[in-house]
Design an enzyme around this catalytic site. Structure first.
Site, PDB file in Angstrom:
ATOM      1  N   LEU A  91       0.852  -1.186   0.000  1.00  0.00           N
ATOM      2  CA  LEU A  91       0.000   0.000   0.000  1.00  0.00           C
ATOM      3  C   LEU A  91       0.896   1.248   0.000  1.00  0.00           C
ATOM      4  CD1 LEU A  91      -2.509  -1.378   2.668  1.00  0.00           C
ATOM      5  CD2 LEU A  91      -2.790  -1.325   0.189  1.00  0.00           C
ATOM      6  N   PRO A  92       0.327   2.422  -0.316  1.00  0.00           N
ATOM      7  CA  PRO A  92       1.186   3.603  -0.467  1.00  0.00           C
ATOM      8  C   PRO A  92       2.037   3.918   0.772  1.00  0.00           C
ATOM      9  CG  PRO A  92      -1.001   4.028  -1.367  1.00  0.00           C
ATOM     10  CD  PRO A  92      -1.072   2.698  -0.687  1.00  0.00           C
TER      11      PRO A  92
ATOM     12  N   LYS B 115      15.261   0.309   2.688  1.00  0.00           N
ATOM     13  CA  LYS B 115      14.567   0.707   1.452  1.00  0.00           C
ATOM     14  C   LYS B 115      14.516   2.245   1.334  1.00  0.00           C
ATOM     15  CE  LYS B 115      11.707   1.097  -1.976  1.00  0.00           C
ATOM     16  NZ  LYS B 115      12.180   0.980  -3.349  1.00  0.00           N
TER      17      LYS B 115
ATOM     18  N   LYS C  22       7.598  10.778  -0.200  1.00  0.00           N
ATOM     19  CA  LYS C  22       7.355  10.067   1.069  1.00  0.00           C
ATOM     20  C   LYS C  22       8.592   9.269   1.488  1.00  0.00           C
ATOM     21  CE  LYS C  22       5.804   6.139   0.442  1.00  0.00           C
ATOM     22  NZ  LYS C  22       6.247   4.776   0.215  1.00  0.00           N
TER      23      LYS C  22
HETATM   24  P1  NAD Z   1      -0.157   2.643  -6.090  1.00  0.00           P
HETATM   25  O1  NAD Z   1      -0.652   3.937  -5.572  1.00  0.00           O
HETATM   26  O2  NAD Z   1      -0.078   2.396  -7.564  1.00  0.00           O
HETATM   27  O3  NAD Z   1      -1.013   1.435  -5.460  1.00  0.00           O
HETATM   28  C1  NAD Z   1      -1.456   1.395  -4.139  1.00  0.00           C
HETATM   29  C2  NAD Z   1      -2.812   0.694  -4.120  1.00  0.00           C
HETATM   30  O4  NAD Z   1      -3.239   0.563  -2.763  1.00  0.00           O
HETATM   31  C3  NAD Z   1      -3.905   1.480  -4.854  1.00  0.00           C
HETATM   32  O5  NAD Z   1      -4.491   0.644  -5.846  1.00  0.00           O
HETATM   33  C4  NAD Z   1      -4.895   1.855  -3.745  1.00  0.00           C
HETATM   34  O6  NAD Z   1      -6.237   1.870  -4.179  1.00  0.00           O
HETATM   35  C5  NAD Z   1      -4.653   0.753  -2.744  1.00  0.00           C
HETATM   36  N1  NAD Z   1      -5.038   1.075  -1.357  1.00  0.00           N
HETATM   37  C6  NAD Z   1      -4.808   2.204  -0.657  1.00  0.00           C
HETATM   38  N2  NAD Z   1      -5.273   2.068   0.602  1.00  0.00           N
HETATM   39  C7  NAD Z   1      -5.817   0.830   0.689  1.00  0.00           C
HETATM   40  C8  NAD Z   1      -6.443   0.093   1.743  1.00  0.00           C
HETATM   41  N3  NAD Z   1      -6.609   0.615   2.973  1.00  0.00           N
HETATM   42  N4  NAD Z   1      -6.875  -1.165   1.486  1.00  0.00           N
HETATM   43  C9  NAD Z   1      -6.712  -1.701   0.246  1.00  0.00           C
HETATM   44  N5  NAD Z   1      -6.140  -1.060  -0.788  1.00  0.00           N
HETATM   45  C10 NAD Z   1      -5.679   0.195  -0.570  1.00  0.00           C
HETATM   46  O7  NAD Z   1       1.287   2.436  -5.409  1.00  0.00           O
HETATM   47  P2  NAD Z   1       2.474   1.472  -5.915  1.00  0.00           P
HETATM   48  O8  NAD Z   1       3.302   2.205  -6.890  1.00  0.00           O
HETATM   49  O9  NAD Z   1       1.929   0.135  -6.207  1.00  0.00           O
HETATM   50  O10 NAD Z   1       3.332   1.418  -4.557  1.00  0.00           O
HETATM   51  C11 NAD Z   1       2.943   0.646  -3.429  1.00  0.00           C
HETATM   52  C12 NAD Z   1       4.085   0.662  -2.425  1.00  0.00           C
HETATM   53  O11 NAD Z   1       5.250   0.115  -3.051  1.00  0.00           O
HETATM   54  C13 NAD Z   1       4.467   2.073  -1.956  1.00  0.00           C
HETATM   55  O12 NAD Z   1       4.841   2.037  -0.617  1.00  0.00           O
HETATM   56  C14 NAD Z   1       5.648   2.428  -2.859  1.00  0.00           C
HETATM   57  O13 NAD Z   1       6.480   3.401  -2.267  1.00  0.00           O
HETATM   58  C15 NAD Z   1       6.307   1.077  -3.010  1.00  0.00           C
HETATM   59  N6  NAD Z   1       7.109   0.907  -4.232  1.00  0.00           N
HETATM   60  C16 NAD Z   1       6.667   1.317  -5.454  1.00  0.00           C
HETATM   61  C17 NAD Z   1       7.460   1.121  -6.592  1.00  0.00           C
HETATM   62  C18 NAD Z   1       7.025   1.560  -7.972  1.00  0.00           C
HETATM   63  O14 NAD Z   1       7.868   1.575  -8.882  1.00  0.00           O
HETATM   64  N7  NAD Z   1       5.770   1.905  -8.205  1.00  0.00           N
HETATM   65  C19 NAD Z   1       8.700   0.484  -6.465  1.00  0.00           C
HETATM   66  C20 NAD Z   1       9.105   0.035  -5.207  1.00  0.00           C
HETATM   67  C21 NAD Z   1       8.306   0.244  -4.100  1.00  0.00           C
END
Ligand code: NAD
Length: 305
Positions: free
Chosen positions: A71-72, A174, A243
Site C-alpha cells: 500500500l502507499p 529501502k 514520502k
Molecule cells: P499505487 O498507488 O499504484 O497502489 C497502491 C494501491 O493501494 C492502490 O491501488 C490503492 O487503491 C490501494 N489502497 C490504498 N489504501 C488501501 C487500503 N486501505 N486497502 C486496500 N487497498 C488500498 O502504489 P504502488 O506504486 O503500487 O506502490 C505501493 C508501495 O510500493 C508504496 O509504498 C511504494 O512506495 C512502493 N514501491 C513502489 C514502486 C514503484 O515503482 N511503483 C517500487 C518500489 C516500491
C-alpha cells in the site's frame, strides 16, 4: 496449513506494483484472494489475471495462511489492518511489502504479536518492470524463522532476497536506497541542464555518463526513457518518492544523524509535489528543476519563449 507452508494468500493493494506482483503469485500456483480500496480494481484483476476478488479486507484474509500488504504508506497499512479486524487470526503471517515507516511497522508487529500473528517487512526495489518479470530485490526485516516461512512466496516475486535485521529494518534500508535514487535523479537533471546551457546535447551527455563514473540508475533507466522522451510514465509516483525521502530523513532524526544533504533533497521533492500537484510520476520531478532554471531539457528555452 499444519506444516506451516503458505498456500492461501490474501493480497491487499493491487496498485502499480501489487498487480504484477500478485500476477507472479498466481503464475506460481498460489491461491490468491485480492482486495483493493479502489472500486473494481480487484474484480478486474480476478477477471484478467486470476484469483478471487474480495469485497473487503476482512473477507480477503479470512482463512489465509499469509497476508501481503503493498500500500502507499504505513497509514494505509494501519487502516487495512484495522479493517481486517478479527478475521486475521493467530498463526497467520503478515508480509508487509510497502515502503513504510520502520517505527510504525514495529508498532504494528508488536500489536499483532500479542494476537499470535507474526509480521515481517519485505519492501521491494526494481519498479514495475522487475515486478513484471519477478526479478525484484526484496529487503527483509523480522525473525529468521518467519522469513524462511515466507521464502517460497517471496521467491515468486523476487530474485535478490536480503535479510537486514529485525522488523522495520527492511523499510529503513529501502528508504535509504530511495534517498540515493532521489538524490541521484536530482543531481543528474541539474548536470543535464548545465550541460545543455553550455551547448551539450543532453542525450549525448546521458551516453557519456553511462560510459563514465557519473553513471547511476537515473542515467541508465530514467533520463532517456522518461525525461528526454517527455513520457514521464515510469510507474512510480512522485508523491511516493517524496514520502520515501521523508522516511529516510525520519530514520536520520531517530538515530540523531545530521542529514544536511538529505534534508535539501527532501525539501526539493516536497516542493515539486506542491508545484506540480498530486498524481505525477516521479520522473516529472525533472520539470521542477527545469522551471527553476527556465529551460526545458531537449526542448526550447522557456525564458526565451
Ligand atoms: P499505487 O498507488 O499504484 O497502489 C497502491 C494501491 O493501494 C492502490 O491501488 C490503492 O487503491 C490501494 N489502497 C490504498 N489504501 C488501501 C487500503 N486501505 N486497502 C486496500 N487497498 C488500498 O502504489 P504502488 O506504486 O503500487 O506502490 C505501493 C508501495 O510500493 C508504496 O509504498 C511504494 O512506495 C512502493 N514501491 C513502489 C514502486 C514503484 O515503482 N511503483 C517500487 C518500489 C516500491
Amino acid at each position: 496449513m499444519s506444516n506451516g507452508s503458505l498456500h492461501r494468500i490474501a493480497f491487499i493493494g493491487i496498485g502499480n506494483m501489487g498487480w504484477p506482483m500478485a500476477a507472479r503469485l498466481i503464475e506460481a500456483g498460489f491461491d490468491l484472494a485480492v482486495f483493493d480500496a479502489a472500486p473494481d480494481r480487484a474484480a478486474r484483476f480476478a477477471t484478467e489475471v486470476g484469483g478471487h476478488a474480495a469485497g473487503d479486507a476482512a473477507s480477503a484474509v479470512r482463512g489465509a495462511d499469509a497476508v501481503i500488504t503493498i500500500l502507499p504508506t504505513s497509514k494505509h497499512v494501519g487502516q487495512a489492518l484495522d479493517a481486517m479486524g478479527d478475521a486475521l487470526t493467530a498463526g497467520t503471517l503478515v508480509i508487509e511489502m510497502s515502503s513504510g515507516v520502520p517505527t510504525a511497522t514495529r508498532g504494528f508487529a508488536e500489536s499483532l504479536a500479542a494476537r499470535g500473528v507474526t509480521m515481517i517487512d519485505a519492501p521491494v526495489s526494481g519498479g514495475v518492470p522487475r515486478a513484471k518479470t519477478g526479478d525484484l530485490a526484496i529487503i527483509l526485516g523480522g525473525e529468521a524463522q518467519a522469513i524462511s516461512r515466507a521464502d517460497p512466496v517471496l521467491r515468486a516475486m523476487g530474485t535478490t532476497l536480503t535479510h537486514v535485521g529485525g522488523v522495520g529494518s527492511g523499510q529503513a534500508m529501502k528508504a535509504l536506497n530511495n534517498l540515493m535514487g532521489a538524490a541521484g535523479f536530482l543531481i543528474g537533471v541539474e548536470a543535464l541542464l548545465i550541460g545543455q546551457r553550455f551547448g551539450l546535447d543532453p542525450a549525448v551527455m546521458v551516453d557519456v555518463l553511462n560510459a563514465s563514473t557519473g553513471m547511476n540508475n537515473s542515467t541508465q533507466k530514467k533520463f532517456k526513457q522518461f525525461v528526454l522522451s517527455r513520457r514521464f510514465d515510469a510507474g512510480f509516483g512522485l508523491d511516493l518518492m517524496a514520502k520515501d525521502v521523508s522516511v529516510a530523513l525520519e530514520v536520520g532524526r531517530d538515530t540523531n544523524t545530521p542529514t544536511p544533504f538529505a534534508a535539501l533533497c527532501r525539501e526539493m521533492w516536497a516542493s515539486a509535489q506542491g508545484l506540480l500537484g498530486p498524481g505525477q510520476d516521479h520522473t516529472a520531478m525533472a520539470q521542477f528543476s527545469e522551471r527553476l532554471v527556465g529551460e526545458t531539457l531537449g526542448g526550447g528555452n522557456r525564458a526565451a519563449e
